[in-house]
Motif scaffolding. Structure first.
Motif, mmCIF file in Angstrom:
data_model
loop_
_atom_site.group_PDB
_atom_site.id
_atom_site.type_symbol
_atom_site.label_atom_id
_atom_site.label_comp_id
_atom_site.label_asym_id
_atom_site.label_seq_id
_atom_site.Cartn_x
_atom_site.Cartn_y
_atom_site.Cartn_z
ATOM 1 N N LYS A 494 -9.095 26.061 4.533
ATOM 2 C CA LYS A 494 -10.250 26.222 5.415
ATOM 3 C C LYS A 494 -11.248 25.069 5.358
ATOM 4 N N LEU A 495 -11.069 24.149 4.408
ATOM 5 C CA LEU A 495 -12.050 23.078 4.270
ATOM 6 C C LEU A 495 -11.544 21.723 4.790
ATOM 7 N N ASP A 496 -10.404 21.731 5.485
ATOM 8 C CA ASP A 496 -9.925 20.488 6.099
ATOM 9 C C ASP A 496 -10.626 20.316 7.438
ATOM 10 N N TYR A 497 -11.930 20.028 7.368
ATOM 11 C CA TYR A 497 -12.754 19.944 8.568
ATOM 12 C C TYR A 497 -12.351 18.778 9.458
ATOM 13 N N LYS A 498 -11.885 17.713 8.840
ATOM 14 C CA LYS A 498 -11.527 16.536 9.630
ATOM 15 C C LYS A 498 -10.421 16.865 10.624
ATOM 16 N N ALA A 499 -9.404 17.614 10.149
ATOM 17 C CA ALA A 499 -8.281 17.954 11.022
ATOM 18 C C ALA A 499 -8.696 18.919 12.123
ATOM 19 N N GLU A 500 -9.577 19.863 11.788
ATOM 20 C CA GLU A 500 -9.903 20.930 12.739
ATOM 21 C C GLU A 500 -11.091 20.581 13.634
ATOM 22 N N LEU A 501 -12.092 19.899 13.069
ATOM 23 C CA LEU A 501 -13.317 19.649 13.833
ATOM 24 C C LEU A 501 -13.457 18.203 14.275
ATOM 25 N N GLY A 502 -12.701 17.308 13.620
ATOM 26 C CA GLY A 502 -12.783 15.890 14.008
ATOM 27 C C GLY A 502 -12.384 15.678 15.449
ATOM 28 N N ASP A 503 -11.346 16.368 15.920
ATOM 29 C CA ASP A 503 -10.890 16.233 17.302
ATOM 30 C C ASP A 503 -11.942 16.732 18.278
ATOM 31 N N VAL A 504 -12.641 17.804 17.874
ATOM 32 C CA VAL A 504 -13.692 18.342 18.755
ATOM 33 C C VAL A 504 -14.774 17.292 18.969
ATOM 34 N N LEU A 505 -15.196 16.654 17.874
ATOM 35 C CA LEU A 505 -16.221 15.620 17.994
ATOM 36 C C LEU A 505 -15.697 14.405 18.765
ATOM 37 N N SER A 506 -14.423 14.077 18.529
ATOM 38 C CA SER A 506 -13.840 12.930 19.243
ATOM 39 C C SER A 506 -13.833 13.172 20.745
ATOM 40 N N ARG A 507 -13.502 14.394 21.144
ATOM 41 C CA ARG A 507 -13.518 14.718 22.584
ATOM 42 C C ARG A 507 -14.926 14.642 23.143
ATOM 43 N N CYS A 508 -15.909 15.097 22.352
ATOM 44 C CA CYS A 508 -17.302 14.985 22.810
ATOM 45 C C CYS A 508 -17.687 13.510 22.992
ATOM 46 N N ALA A 509 -17.288 12.686 22.005
ATOM 47 C CA ALA A 509 -17.601 11.257 22.094
ATOM 48 C C ALA A 509 -16.887 10.624 23.283
ATOM 49 N N GLN A 510 -15.648 11.060 23.575
ATOM 50 C CA GLN A 510 -14.889 10.529 24.710
ATOM 51 C C GLN A 510 -15.572 10.871 26.019
ATOM 52 N N GLU A 511 -16.021 12.120 26.129
ATOM 53 C CA GLU A 511 -16.728 12.498 27.365
ATOM 54 C C GLU A 511 -18.030 11.726 27.506
ATOM 55 N N ALA A 512 -18.706 11.521 26.362
ATOM 56 C CA ALA A 512 -19.951 10.745 26.416
ATOM 57 C C ALA A 512 -19.644 9.314 26.834
ATOM 58 N N ALA A 513 -18.509 8.765 26.415
ATOM 59 C CA ALA A 513 -18.110 7.406 26.791
ATOM 60 C C ALA A 513 -17.863 7.324 28.288
ATOM 61 N N GLU A 514 -17.269 8.383 28.812
ATOM 62 C CA GLU A 514 -17.008 8.397 30.249
ATOM 63 C C GLU A 514 -18.311 8.428 31.036
ATOM 64 N N LEU A 515 -19.312 9.180 30.519
ATOM 65 C CA LEU A 515 -20.610 9.218 31.198
ATOM 66 C C LEU A 515 -21.345 7.879 31.076
ATOM 67 N N ALA A 516 -21.020 7.151 29.993
ATOM 68 C CA ALA A 516 -21.725 5.880 29.752
ATOM 69 C C ALA A 516 -20.873 4.690 30.166
ATOM 70 N N GLU A 517 -19.980 4.891 31.138
ATOM 71 C CA GLU A 517 -19.115 3.786 31.577
ATOM 72 C C GLU A 517 -19.921 2.634 32.163
ATOM 73 N N SER A 518 -20.995 2.984 32.893
ATOM 74 C CA SER A 518 -21.828 1.930 33.497
ATOM 75 C C SER A 518 -22.550 1.156 32.411
ATOM 76 N N PRO A 519 -22.763 -0.136 32.622
ATOM 77 C CA PRO A 519 -23.478 -0.933 31.621
ATOM 78 C C PRO A 519 -24.894 -0.405 31.412
ATOM 79 N N LEU A 520 -25.440 -0.646 30.241
ATOM 80 C CA LEU A 520 -26.805 -0.226 29.961
ATOM 81 C C LEU A 520 -27.756 -0.989 30.874
ATOM 82 N N PRO A 521 -28.502 -0.304 31.756
ATOM 83 C CA PRO A 521 -29.394 -0.986 32.705
ATOM 84 C C PRO A 521 -30.643 -1.519 32.019
ATOM 85 N N GLY A 522 -31.354 -2.349 32.705
ATOM 86 C CA GLY A 522 -32.624 -2.846 32.197
ATOM 87 C C GLY A 522 -33.722 -1.798 32.338
#
Length: 578
Positions: A494-522
Motif C-alpha cells: 500500500k505504500l508504493d505511492y510512486k507506482a499508483e499515484l505518480g501516473d495520476v500526477l503525470s497526467r495532471c502535468a501533461q494536461e497542464a502542458a497542453e494548456l500551456a502550449e502557447s509561449p509565455l506572453p509578455g
C-alpha cells in the motif's frame, strides 16, 4: 495534514475544467492513500513498541543476577542434600555404638538382678535362722525390704534398658532403610539439579544474547519506520501544492469575473489565462518530480524492511524451542526436577525428624538410667552397712549368733559383688551417655538447618514464576513478530505511492502542458492584473520551492516582474539618498 477547503469550480472561461477535476481527483487520492499508509505505519510502530516492551520484560526474566541468585540458593540446597547420606551414616554408627553399650549394660543388669535374688535368699535365711533371737527378726526384715527396694529399682532399670533396646532397634531399622534410600536417590537428585541448573544458566545466556539482537534489530526497524513516516510528509506537501494549483485557477476565475477582469480585451484575458496555465504547469512539473523522488525513497526504505523482518523472524525462530517442547525447556526441566526432589526430600526430612525424635528418646532414657544407677548405689551401700551391722551383732551373741554369722558373711560377700556390678553398670552408662551425646549433636545439627523442603519450595516457586512469565513473554513476542511481518507486508503493497499515484500526477502535468502550449506572453498592459492575481496566488504558498517557481513566471512572489521590482528598489534607494 493541514486543513483544506473543498471548492466548487465553475467552468473556466479559457479551458482547464478537465485539469481542475483531475487535480481534485489526484488531491483526494493522495490524501486518502497517505492517511491509510500513515495509519499502517503507526500500527507497525505500535507493534514494534509492544515488541520492545516484551523484550524488556523478557530481559528482566533473564536477568543474570536474579537467575544467579535462584541458582545459588538451589546450589546451597543441593550441597545440603549431598551431605545427607554422610549425616545418616554417622547417625547409624552412633546408634550402633549405643546399641552395643546397651547390650553390655543389659548383661550387667541381669547379673545385678541375679545377685539381688541371692541376697534376698540369704537375708530370708538369716531371718529364719535368727527367729528366736530378740530384735534380730525386725533387723533382718529391714534388710529384706532394702534388698526388695533395690531389686525394684534394678527391675525398672532393666525395663528402661529393654525399652532403649527396642527404640534402638526401630531407629536402626528405619535408619538403615533411610540410609539406603539416601544412597539410592540423593546422588541422582544432586546430579540432575546440578546439571539442569547449569543448563538453565546456559539457556538464559543464549536467550539473553538473542533477545539483545532482536531488540537491536527491532530498534533498527523502528528507526526505518520513523524515517518512512517523515518521508511521507511528501503526501501532505503534494496535497497542499495541488490545492495551491487549484487556488491559482480559482484566483484567475474570480479576477476575470470582476469588473476589471470583464473590462479586459479578450486577448488580454487569454494572455492572463496562459500565464496561469504556465504557472500551474511549472508547479505540477516540480510537484511530480519531488513526489517521484521522495516516493522512491519511501519504496526503497519499505523494501529494506524485508531483510530486517526476515532477520527478526529468524532470530525469533532461534529463540523458539523445538516442536513439542516448552518455550523455556531448561527452565521446565529444572522445575520438574525440583518438584521431584521435593517429593523425595519430603520423605527424607520425615525420616530425619523421626530419627531425631528417636535420638532424643535415647538421650531421655540414658538420663533416666543414670538417675536409676545412683539409687542402686545407695541401696548397695545400705545393704553393705546392714550386713556389717548384722555381723557385729552376731559376734556379740557369741555361740547363739554363729549360725547367723555364716549367713551374713555370705550376704556381705554378695553385696560386694553387687558393688562391682553397679560400678560396671555406671561405667557403661557413662559410655552410653557419651554415645548419646554424639547422637544428640547429629540430631541437633540436622534439626537446626532450615527445612530443605522449604528451600526447594521457594526455589520451585521462583523457577515456576519465571518460567510462566517467560512463556507469556515468548507468546507475546511470537504474536508481535508475526504481526510486524504481516503489517510490513501490507505496507509494502500500500505504500508504493510512486507506482499508483505518480501516473495520476503525470497526467495532471501533461494536461497542464497542453494548456500551456502557447509561449509565455509578455506582461505589457497587464501589470495591474498580474500584480493582483500573482499576489493573491503567492499568499497561498507555504513552501520556498513554490515561491521560486512563482517568481520564475510572475517575476516575484508579489506578482511584480523582476525588472520592475529591481527598478522600484533602485528608485527607493535614490529617494533615501535625497
Amino acid at each position: 495534514m493541514a486543513g483544506r477547503t473543498n471548492i466548487a469550480y465553475d467552468p473556466l472561461p479559457f479551458g482547464g475544467n478537465d485539469l481542475v477535476s483531475r487535480l481534485e481527483g489526484a488531491r483526494s487520492q493522495i490524501e486518502q492513500r497517505f492517511l491509510d499508509g500513515g495509519a499502517i505505519l503507526l500500527s507497525v510502530l505500535d507493534v514494534l513498541n509492544t515488541l520492545l516492551s516484551t523484550l524488556e520484560n523478557l530481559a528482566k526474566s533473564l536477568d543474570e543476577d536474579t537467575a544467579k541468585s535462584t541458582i545459588d540458593r538451589l546450589g546451597e540446597t543441593v550441597a545440603q542434600l549431598s551431605v545427607l547420606p554422610d549425616f545418616e551414616e554417622d547417625r547409624q554408627q552412633q546408634l550402633a555404638s549405643v546399641a552395643r553399650t546397651e547390650q553390655s549394660l543389659g548383661g550387667y543388669v541381669a547379673d545385678m538382678q541375679e545377685t539381688l535374688r541371692y541376697l534376698r535368699t540369704f537375708a530370708t535365711t538369716a531371718k529364719i535362722t535368727g527367729a528366736g533371737i530378740q530384735d534380730f527378726s525386725g533387723f533382718a526384715e529391714e534388710i529384706i525390704e532394702r534388698i526388695q527396694f533395690g531389686a525394684g529399682q534394678v527391675n525398672q532399670l532393666s525395663d528402661k534398658i529393654v525399652a532403649l533396646g527396642s527404640t534402638l532397634g526401630i531407629a536402626s531399622a528405619r535408619g538403615s532403610k533411610t540410609l539406603e534410600g539416601y544412597r539410592r536417590t540423593v546422588p541422582e537428585i544432586v546430579e540432575n539439579l546440578t546439571r539442569n541448573a547449569d543448563a538453565l544458566m546456559a539457556q538464559r545466556r543464549h536467550l539473553a544474547e538473542l533477545a539483545e539482537k532482536v531488540s537491536g534489530l527491532t530498534r533498527k526497524v523502528q528507526m526505518k519506520v520513523g524515517t518512512t513516516l517523515s518521508a511521507m510528509q511528501i503526501g501532505d506537501i503534494t496535497r497542499q501544492r495541488i490545492e495551491h494549483c487549484q487556488s491559482a485557477f480559482r484566483v484567475l476565475d474570480e479576477y476575470l469575473d470582476t469588473a476589471e477582469g470583464r473590462a479586459l480585451a479578450a486577448q488580454d484575458r487569454s494572455r492572463l489565462s496562459t500565464i496561469v496555465h504556465h504557472l500551474v504547469f511549472e508547479q505540477l512539473t516540480q510537484i511530480t518530480a519531488d513526489f517521484d523522488r521522495d516516493c522512491t525513497t519511501i519504496v526503497k526504505t519499505i523494501v529494506g524492511f524485508n531483510s530486517d523482518i526476515a532477520g527478526l523472524l529468524a532470530l525469533h525462530a532461534e529463540m523458539e524451542p523445538a516442536k513439542g517442547q516448552a518455550s523455556d525447556s531448561a527452565m521446565r526441566v529444572l522445575e520438574a526436577d525440583v518438584a521431584a526432589a521435593r517429593r523425595v526430600v519430603g520423605d527424607i526430612e520425615k525420616a530425619a525428624r523421626e530419627a531425631n525424635e528417636l535420638s532424643h528418646g535415647t538421650l531421655t532414657t540414658v538420663r533416666e538410667l543414670l538417675q536409676g544407677i545412683e539409687t542402686i548405689k545407695l541401696v548397695r551401700t545400705d545393704i553393705q552397712y546392714m550386713a556389717l551391722n548384722t555381723n557385729l551383732r552376731c559376734s556379740r551373741l557369741g555361740e547363739e549368733g554363729r549360725a547367723i554369722n555364716v549367713v551374713t558373711a555370705e550376704l556381705r560377700g554378695f553385696s560386694s559383688k553387687l558393688d562391682e556390678t553397679a560400678e560396671r553398670i555406671l561405667q557403661e552408662l557413662q559410655a552410653l551417655q557419651a554415645d548419646a551425646a554424639k547422637l544428640g549433636e547429629t540430631a541437633a545439627q540436622t534439626a537446626s538447618e532450615e527445612s530443605l523442603d522449604g528451600k526447594l519450595e521457594a526455589a520451585l516457586s521462583s523457577i515456576r514464576e519465571v518460567g510462566n512469565r517467560m512463556e507469556e513473554d515468548m507468546k507475546t513476542l511470537n504474536a508481535c513478530s508475526q504481526d510486524v511481518a504481516g503489517k510490513v507486508t501490507a505496507s509494502m503493497a500500500k505504500l508504493d505511492y510512486k507506482a499508483e499515484l505518480g501516473d495520476v500526477l503525470s497526467r495532471c502535468a501533461q494536461e497542464a502542458a497542453e494548456l500551456a502550449e502557447s509561449p509565455l506572453p509578455g506582461f505589457d498592459g497587464l501589470e495591474i492584473a498580474i500584480t493582483e492575481i500573482g499576489g493573491r496566488i503567492a499568499r497561498c504558498y507555504t513552501m520556498v520551492s513554490e515561491r521560486e517557481v512563482h517568481a520564475g513566471i510572475f517575476g516575484s512572489s508579489d506578482g511584480a516582474p523582476a525588472a520592475e521590482r529591481k527598478a522600484a528598489d533602485e528608485n527607493l534607494f535614490e529617494d533615501a539618498l535625497f
